[in-house]
Design a protein around this motif. Structure first.
Motif, PDB file in Angstrom:
ATOM      1  N   ALA A 218      25.703  38.417 170.973  1.00 25.18           N
ATOM      2  CA  ALA A 218      25.605  37.282 171.248  1.00 25.18           C
ATOM      3  C   ALA A 218      26.119  36.410 171.105  1.00 25.18           C
ATOM      4  O   ALA A 218      25.898  35.908 169.478  1.00 25.18           O
ATOM      5  CB  ALA A 218      24.215  37.269 172.569  1.00 25.18           C
ATOM      6  N   LEU A 219      26.817  35.149 171.309  1.00 26.50           N
ATOM      7  CA  LEU A 219      27.783  34.584 171.082  1.00 26.50           C
ATOM      8  C   LEU A 219      27.116  33.143 171.496  1.00 26.50           C
ATOM      9  O   LEU A 219      27.551  33.677 172.818  1.00 26.50           O
ATOM     10  CB  LEU A 219      29.718  34.152 170.088  1.00 26.50           C
ATOM     11  N   TYR A 220      27.109  31.489 171.294  1.00 26.34           N
ATOM     12  CA  TYR A 220      26.540  30.606 172.163  1.00 26.34           C
ATOM     13  C   TYR A 220      26.132  29.320 170.820  1.00 26.34           C
ATOM     14  O   TYR A 220      26.283  29.897 169.987  1.00 26.34           O
ATOM     15  CB  TYR A 220      25.217  31.422 173.011  1.00 26.34           C
ATOM     16  N   CYS A 221      26.422  28.414 172.233  1.00 26.88           N
ATOM     17  CA  CYS A 221      25.985  27.139 171.047  1.00 26.88           C
ATOM     18  C   CYS A 221      25.095  26.013 172.420  1.00 26.88           C
ATOM     19  O   CYS A 221      25.318  25.868 173.400  1.00 26.88           O
ATOM     20  CB  CYS A 221      27.414  26.410 171.356  1.00 26.88           C
ATOM     21  N   ILE A 222      24.686  25.578 171.438  1.00 26.93           N
ATOM     22  CA  ILE A 222      23.739  24.408 171.525  1.00 26.93           C
ATOM     23  C   ILE A 222      23.492  23.809 170.386  1.00 26.93           C
ATOM     24  O   ILE A 222      22.883  23.510 169.690  1.00 26.93           O
ATOM     25  CB  ILE A 222      21.451  25.335 171.722  1.00 26.93           C
ATOM     26  N   ASP A 223      23.419  22.381 171.224  1.00 27.01           N
ATOM     27  CA  ASP A 223      23.500  21.092 170.470  1.00 27.01           C
ATOM     28  C   ASP A 223      24.245  20.863 169.211  1.00 27.01           C
ATOM     29  O   ASP A 223      23.885  20.560 168.405  1.00 27.01           O
ATOM     30  CB  ASP A 223      21.415  20.431 170.287  1.00 27.01           C
ATOM     31  N   ASN A 224      25.730  21.576 169.411  1.00 26.42           N
ATOM     32  CA  ASN A 224      26.007  21.201 168.288  1.00 26.42           C
ATOM     33  C   ASN A 224      26.124  22.203 167.076  1.00 26.42           C
ATOM     34  O   ASN A 224      26.753  22.419 166.350  1.00 26.42           O
ATOM     35  CB  ASN A 224      26.551  20.561 168.172  1.00 26.42           C
ATOM     36  N   VAL A 225      24.671  23.323 167.869  1.00 23.15           N
ATOM     37  CA  VAL A 225      24.635  24.743 166.958  1.00 23.15           C
ATOM     38  C   VAL A 225      25.603  25.671 167.226  1.00 23.15           C
ATOM     39  O   VAL A 225      24.919  26.278 168.992  1.00 23.15           O
ATOM     40  CB  VAL A 225      23.705  24.491 166.260  1.00 23.15           C
ATOM     41  N   VAL A 226      26.953  26.271 166.799  1.00 24.31           N
ATOM     42  CA  VAL A 226      26.656  27.883 167.072  1.00 24.31           C
ATOM     43  C   VAL A 226      26.228  29.208 166.335  1.00 24.31           C
ATOM     44  O   VAL A 226      25.832  29.089 165.003  1.00 24.31           O
ATOM     45  CB  VAL A 226      28.440  28.080 166.739  1.00 24.31           C
ATOM     46  N   VAL A 227      25.783  29.971 167.213  1.00 22.02           N
ATOM     47  CA  VAL A 227      24.761  31.085 166.925  1.00 22.02           C
ATOM     48  C   VAL A 227      25.327  31.974 167.058  1.00 22.02           C
ATOM     49  O   VAL A 227      25.699  32.206 168.276  1.00 22.02           O
ATOM     50  CB  VAL A 227      23.474  30.596 167.770  1.00 22.02           C
ATOM     51  N   CYS A 228      25.713  33.544 166.392  1.00 21.95           N
ATOM     52  CA  CYS A 228      25.833  34.345 166.980  1.00 21.95           C
ATOM     53  C   CYS A 228      24.614  35.287 165.891  1.00 21.95           C
ATOM     54  O   CYS A 228      23.618  35.469 165.125  1.00 21.95           O
ATOM     55  CB  CYS A 228      26.872  35.031 165.266  1.00 21.95           C
ATOM     56  N   ASN A 229      24.243  36.387 166.893  1.00 23.34           N
ATOM     57  CA  ASN A 229      23.469  36.847 166.920  1.00 23.34           C
ATOM     58  C   ASN A 229      23.297  38.389 167.349  1.00 23.34           C
ATOM     59  O   ASN A 229      23.665  38.689 168.003  1.00 23.34           O
ATOM     60  CB  ASN A 229      22.251  36.402 168.822  1.00 23.34           C
ATOM     61  N   TYR A 230      23.052  38.884 166.836  1.00 21.80           N
ATOM     62  CA  TYR A 230      23.245  40.497 167.167  1.00 21.80           C
ATOM     63  C   TYR A 230      21.848  41.104 166.643  1.00 21.80           C
ATOM     64  O   TYR A 230      20.600  40.866 165.717  1.00 21.80           O
ATOM     65  CB  TYR A 230      23.848  40.745 165.418  1.00 21.80           C
ATOM     66  N   SER A 231      21.313  42.301 167.474  1.00 23.22           N
ATOM     67  CA  SER A 231      20.393  42.616 167.398  1.00 23.22           C
ATOM     68  C   SER A 231      20.291  44.542 168.176  1.00 23.22           C
ATOM     69  O   SER A 231      21.450  44.296 168.459  1.00 23.22           O
ATOM     70  CB  SER A 231      19.612  42.019 168.599  1.00 23.22           C
ATOM     71  N   ASN A 232      18.728  44.658 168.143  1.00 28.39           N
ATOM     72  CA  ASN A 232      18.945  45.971 168.806  1.00 28.39           C
ATOM     73  C   ASN A 232      17.298  46.231 169.416  1.00 28.39           C
ATOM     74  O   ASN A 232      16.907  44.927 168.825  1.00 28.39           O
ATOM     75  CB  ASN A 232      19.515  47.138 167.429  1.00 28.39           C
ATOM     76  N   PRO A 233      16.922  47.160 169.802  1.00 28.32           N
ATOM     77  CA  PRO A 233      15.691  47.230 170.052  1.00 28.32           C
ATOM     78  C   PRO A 233      14.510  46.802 169.648  1.00 28.32           C
ATOM     79  O   PRO A 233      13.601  46.531 169.234  1.00 28.32           O
ATOM     80  CB  PRO A 233      15.634  48.480 170.584  1.00 28.32           C
ATOM     81  N   VAL A 234      14.538  46.995 167.451  1.00 31.52           N
ATOM     82  CA  VAL A 234      13.689  46.739 167.295  1.00 31.52           C
ATOM     83  C   VAL A 234      14.331  45.078 165.707  1.00 31.52           C
ATOM     84  O   VAL A 234      13.070  45.438 164.967  1.00 31.52           O
ATOM     85  CB  VAL A 234      13.727  47.984 166.013  1.00 31.52           C
TER      86      VAL A 234
END
Length: 239
Positions: free
Chosen positions: A162-178
């Motif tokens: 997931a790649l998203y941006c909130i309040d001028n902060v860009v977040v790259c999130n990598y996840s699985n169920p655990v």
């Protein structure tokens, strides 16, 4: 003897080395003489005698716990070889399937990689091009420092980027169920150095001032030397 299915199998994910509890949620039908938890090889894990409270472990003795009140089975220190189907059956006049879990033991995700480059479009604004990578997958997007709201999500199997941006902060999130891990950047930090450079004194003006100072120093030196020579000449004439 015939078999009843109370519900569809539940898929349970557990992190390697972790524990997971397999419950029997429907207690109203548990009028039984014996209960047996089994694995997908039809091997008995534990057998519980309802009337006497007798309990016997068959396999996984050191890596499972059975609760004789809730009838749940807990798998401990799970390894990938523990993945598979686990079932619980009660036996009396008939055999009834009272729990069924498809257990998957998986590793946590690695840290994602967030790369960026930026383009300054004004003193107080810039556009940042970013890419978010995990394993062999990448998603990319561009964000404006004054309008940072977009979101992109990409799933592949049980993993999600997931790649998203909130309040001028860009977040790259990598996840699985655990597990999940983040990498972030602040857009304003990329624009700030440019603003600081603009606010500093321009280099060409420093060069001009330095040149003027050199000329002034040279002129003063020439005048001083001329004055000293004239003073010596006047002293010689007087003598």
């Amino acid at each position: 003897i015939y078999l009843n299915h109370l519900r569809f199998p539940g898929h349970v994910f557990v992190q390697t080395g972790g524990s997971v509890k397999l419950d029997i949620k429907n207690k109203t039908l548990l009028h039984f003489s014996r209960l047996i938890w089994m694995n997908d090889k039809s091997e008995n894990i534990v057998r519980f005698i309802n009337e006497s409270g007798g309990l016997k472990y068959y396999i996984y003795k050191d890596s499972v716990d059975f609760n004789n009140k809730t009838l749940s089975l807990t798998l401990k220190n799970t390894q990938k070889t523990d993945s598979g189907l686990y079932t619980a059956k009660t036996i009396r006049e008939k055999t009834t399937l009272v729990a069924e879990y498809n257990v998957s033991v998986i590793d946590p995700v690695d840290f994602p990689v967030l790369k960026r480059n930026f383009t300054i479009i004004s003193v107080h604004a810039c556009i940042v091009n970013v890419s978010c990578s995990g394993r062999d997958h990448t998603i990319s997007d561009s964000y404006h420092s004054n309008n940072c709201t977009q979101e992109k999500v990409k799933s592949f199997g049980i993993q999600t980027l997931a790649l998203y941006c909130i309040d001028n902060v860009v977040v790259c999130n990598y996840s699985n169920p655990v597990s999940w891990k983040n990498d972030i950047i602040e857009i304003n930090q990329l624009c700030t150095p440019h603003e600081q450079n603009n606010s500093s004194f321009p280099l060409h003006w420093l060069l001009v001032i330095a040149g003027v100072l050199v000329l002034v120093f040279t002129a003063v030196s020439v005048l001083y030397c001329t004055y000293k020579k004239r003073k010596k000449s006047m002293s010689a004439l007087i003598k």
